[in-house]
Scaffold this motif. Sequence first.
Motif, short mmCIF file in Angstrom:
data_model
loop_
_atom_site.label_atom_id
_atom_site.label_comp_id
_atom_site.label_asym_id
_atom_site.label_seq_id
_atom_site.Cartn_x
_atom_site.Cartn_y
_atom_site.Cartn_z
N LEU A 146 27.66 12.88 -7.87
CA LEU A 146 28.52 13.48 -8.89
C LEU A 146 29.87 13.79 -8.27
N ASP A 147 30.93 13.32 -8.91
CA ASP A 147 32.30 13.59 -8.46
C ASP A 147 32.77 14.89 -9.10
N ARG A 152 32.41 12.72 -13.17
CA ARG A 152 31.71 11.49 -13.50
C ARG A 152 30.71 11.11 -12.42
N ARG A 153 29.73 10.31 -12.84
CA ARG A 153 28.77 9.74 -11.90
C ARG A 153 29.44 8.66 -11.08
N MET A 154 29.15 8.65 -9.80
CA MET A 154 29.63 7.59 -8.91
C MET A 154 28.42 6.80 -8.43
N ILE A 155 28.53 5.48 -8.43
CA ILE A 155 27.44 4.61 -7.97
C ILE A 155 27.86 3.95 -6.66
N PHE A 156 26.99 4.04 -5.66
CA PHE A 156 27.20 3.36 -4.38
C PHE A 156 26.25 2.18 -4.31
N ALA A 157 26.75 1.00 -3.99
CA ALA A 157 25.90 -0.18 -3.85
C ALA A 157 26.38 -1.10 -2.73
N ALA A 158 27.35 -0.64 -1.95
CA ALA A 158 27.87 -1.44 -0.84
C ALA A 158 28.40 -0.51 0.23
N GLY A 159 28.46 -1.02 1.45
CA GLY A 159 28.99 -0.24 2.55
C GLY A 159 27.91 0.50 3.32
#
Length: 300
Positions: A146-147, A152-159
């Motif tokens: 959560l930001d 807003r919702r933040m999605i991480f899918a890389a890194g």
Amino acid sequence: MDGCVCTTSGELGIALSGGGARALAQLGVLKVLDRHGIPLSYVAGTSAGAVIGAVYVTSENALEAEERILDHLHSQGTGFNTETFARLAGNESGSVGALLDIGRGLWRAVRQEALVGGEEMRASLHGLLGDATFEAGRIPFATTALDLVSGRRMIFAAGPLVEAVYASSAIPGLFEPIELYDHVLVDGGWAEPVPVNTCHHMGAIHIIAVDVPAGRAPMGGKGGIATAFRADALTRDLLEENQLREADFVLRPQVTVAHFADFSDAAGLIEAGERSAEASIDAIEAVIERHQSLFIRARG
């Protein structure tokens, strides 16, 4: 259908929830899915589910993931281990619900940013995940946070996995928020308690959601703090139920742990997840069979 190829899709996703110690039951669920040869195409995790999901996709299987997590819980120092969580739990593990426990943590942290600093958490998670990245996982994985700036919702899918998992599991007041560019990120459970929508966003056609309920605690008094946290808990319950409606199947392992930071019976929590999944395996397989999708692709 001359010139076409018919293929059967197996795009099954699993959404792993938070819940602190209760989330360990999800390791048992993953072990049962592996045991029955049910392939997962996507994994999404929030909060403690982000930790479990990250370890699972960077392990050969759920058994290896279980070994890694149990070993790490018994590591020394401050971070994601039983030593830290026992300090958070104090001596009150049986007296109140998880949200009120978090409230106490927030109250103790009034004069400081958090009870556990960012570098301590990074070091602990690095011990668990090393330098692994999302791209190195054997299954596509995503997690959420959560930001606090945008709401807003933040999605991480890389890194790097460490930063993403830290952000997703940074319980406000207990763990220091992570600042990334113009974002201030905390536990994804405040935006998406069970990341079903994130699983859909990744491409899953049908989804198993795992929700490990805490049980609703009785009113902890009529004071302002107790009322505020009771209202927050009820709001999060409603948000969670609304998100779970998007799943094809919801698995709810029943555990008896009273405190979100009580990892004293980690093996028992995992076994509870195994029992729940084994009891539901026929229904899970039926859901998958019912939702198999037939795609027709033109030959190249």
